[in-house]
Enzyme design. Structure first.
Site, short mmCIF file in Angstrom:
data_model
loop_
_atom_site.label_atom_id
_atom_site.label_comp_id
_atom_site.label_asym_id
_atom_site.label_seq_id
_atom_site.Cartn_x
_atom_site.Cartn_y
_atom_site.Cartn_z
N GLN A 13 43.55 13.02 -113.06
CA GLN A 13 44.86 13.66 -113.23
C GLN A 13 45.06 14.14 -114.67
O GLN A 13 45.53 15.25 -114.90
CB GLN A 13 45.96 12.66 -112.85
N ARG A 37 31.96 12.80 -110.47
CA ARG A 37 32.08 13.78 -109.38
C ARG A 37 32.04 15.19 -109.94
O ARG A 37 32.53 15.44 -111.05
CB ARG A 37 33.42 13.61 -108.65
N TYR A 143 44.49 -4.26 -114.25
CA TYR A 143 44.56 -3.02 -115.03
C TYR A 143 45.26 -3.30 -116.37
O TYR A 143 44.75 -2.93 -117.43
CB TYR A 143 45.32 -1.98 -114.21
N LYS A 147 43.73 -3.16 -120.10
CA LYS A 147 44.27 -2.26 -121.13
C LYS A 147 44.63 -3.04 -122.40
O LYS A 147 44.39 -2.58 -123.52
CB LYS A 147 45.49 -1.50 -120.59
C1 AKB Z 1 49.79 3.36 -113.06
O1 AKB Z 1 50.84 3.43 -112.39
O2 AKB Z 1 48.91 2.50 -112.87
C2 AKB Z 1 49.61 4.32 -114.21
C3 AKB Z 1 50.09 3.75 -115.50
C4 AKB Z 1 51.53 3.55 -115.74
O3 AKB Z 1 49.29 3.46 -116.35
N1 AKB Z 1 50.31 5.54 -113.92
#
Ligand code: AKB
Length: 315
Positions: A13, A37, A143, A147
């Site tokens: 994106q 890809r 996630y 990060k």
């Molecule tokens: C997600 O929703 O995982 C991402 C972000 C806020 O990092 N868009």
């Protein structure tokens, strides 16, 4: 400029729009799009493209060897919602992908590196409103954990090795050119598509869920402005808080109704797993450091973003 810029994760994106803008600024031949890809567009006419898997060290190294990039943008990542479905893979890609790239940036003496962080670094005990740059951070998604750990690695490589690395904590990014990739904030994109196609949308986040968001035009401009800023202005090497606007699904629906009066917003009956993720994140962000250090200022509020999204999706 003869130097090469590598964008890894170029078909996602953010990458789709970042590559276009970098090629407009620096010339197509200087921006190498890399992804696992093949992109949708015609590679031959667009600019250099390489198949790159950040977990394949030999493949990654041969790309660095071929281009000896002056700048590297690493965008390849597994986002919050998808990450919860395969936590070990998300950790592996987000963390080892970053370390592989940082090591090659040192080896090939890249001048500048960009790595995106996210509002996902915050957690249930972080302040909810105007969340500051420095506060309690207890992310509870893989996630978010990756990060936050990645931010610490970035700062470590800056301090120990002098690598000029820069990053932003992206909020939910709203765009029409490329599809989002498995995030919690994706509802705010799907809603526009369904509003135009069906006149209604069923949200997986509840009516009161306020989240920090940003229009992609602002995100791309901010990213390049950060990378173009003189190094002495950059006081944060982990990830800058970075704010655009903040809204709930109800706020967004009310704005869409100004263009499509009959638009109906409903909510899923069963709670979606993404609701718990959203509940752990801030509702709004204080980006005072970005504003102070490199003059960050967003241009798109909710109204301007909604108008632009609908206009472009209708085309
Ligand atoms: C997600 O929703 O995982 C991402 C972000 C806020 O990092 N868009």
């Amino acid at each position: 400029m003869q130097e090469k810029i590598l964008v890894i994760g170029a078909n996602g994106q953010i990458g789709t729009e970042l590559v276009t803008e970098l090629r407009r600024i620096y010339g197509s031949g200087h921006v190498v799009a890399c992804d696992i890809r093949r992109p949708d567009y015609d590679i031959k006419n667009a600019g250099p493209f390489e198949f790159v898997n950040v977990l394949d060290k030999e493949n990654l190294k041969s790309t660095f060897q071929k281009y000896k990039p002056a700048q590297v943008y690493l965008l390849a990542a597994i986002l919050s919602a998808t990450g919860e479905q395969n936590p070990k893979l998300a950790w592996d890609l987000n963390m080892n992908g970053l370390l592989n790239v940082l090591d090659l940036c040192l080896e090939y003496q890249a001048k500048k590196v960009y790595w995106p962080s996210s509002i996902a670094v915050f957690g249930p005990n972080s302040p909810k409103a105007d969340t500051p740059q420095y506060c309690t951070m207890d992310p509870n998604t893989v996630y978010g954990i990756s990060k936050l750990a990645g931010e610490r690695w970035c700062e470590y490589y800056f301090q120990k090795h002098g690598l000029d690395i820069r990053g932003l904590r992206y909020p939910g990014l709203i765009s029409w050119k490329a599809a989002p990739g498995g995030g919690t904030t994706d509802y705010a994109i799907h809603i526009f598509h369904d509003a135009l196609k069906k006149g209604s949308y069923q949200s997986f986040l509840n009516a009161q869920t306020g989240l920090p968001m940003m229009y992609m035009d602002d995100a791309i401009r901010g990213t390049i402005e950060l990378m173009e800023s003189p190094a002495e202005k950059i006081t944060i090497r982990s990830g800058y808080n970075f704010a655009g606007t903040s809204f709930t699904p109800e706020d967004l629906a009310a704005e869409i109704r100004k263009h499509i009066p009959a638009f109906r917003l409903t909510y899923t009956e069963q709670e979606d797993p993404r609701q718990a993720i959203a509940n752990s994140w801030p509702g709004s962000i204080d980006d005072a450091y970005a504003r102070h250090d490199w003059n960050w200022k967003p241009e798109f509020d909710l109204a301007k973003m909604t108008t632009d999204m609908l206009l472009n999706l209708k085309k």
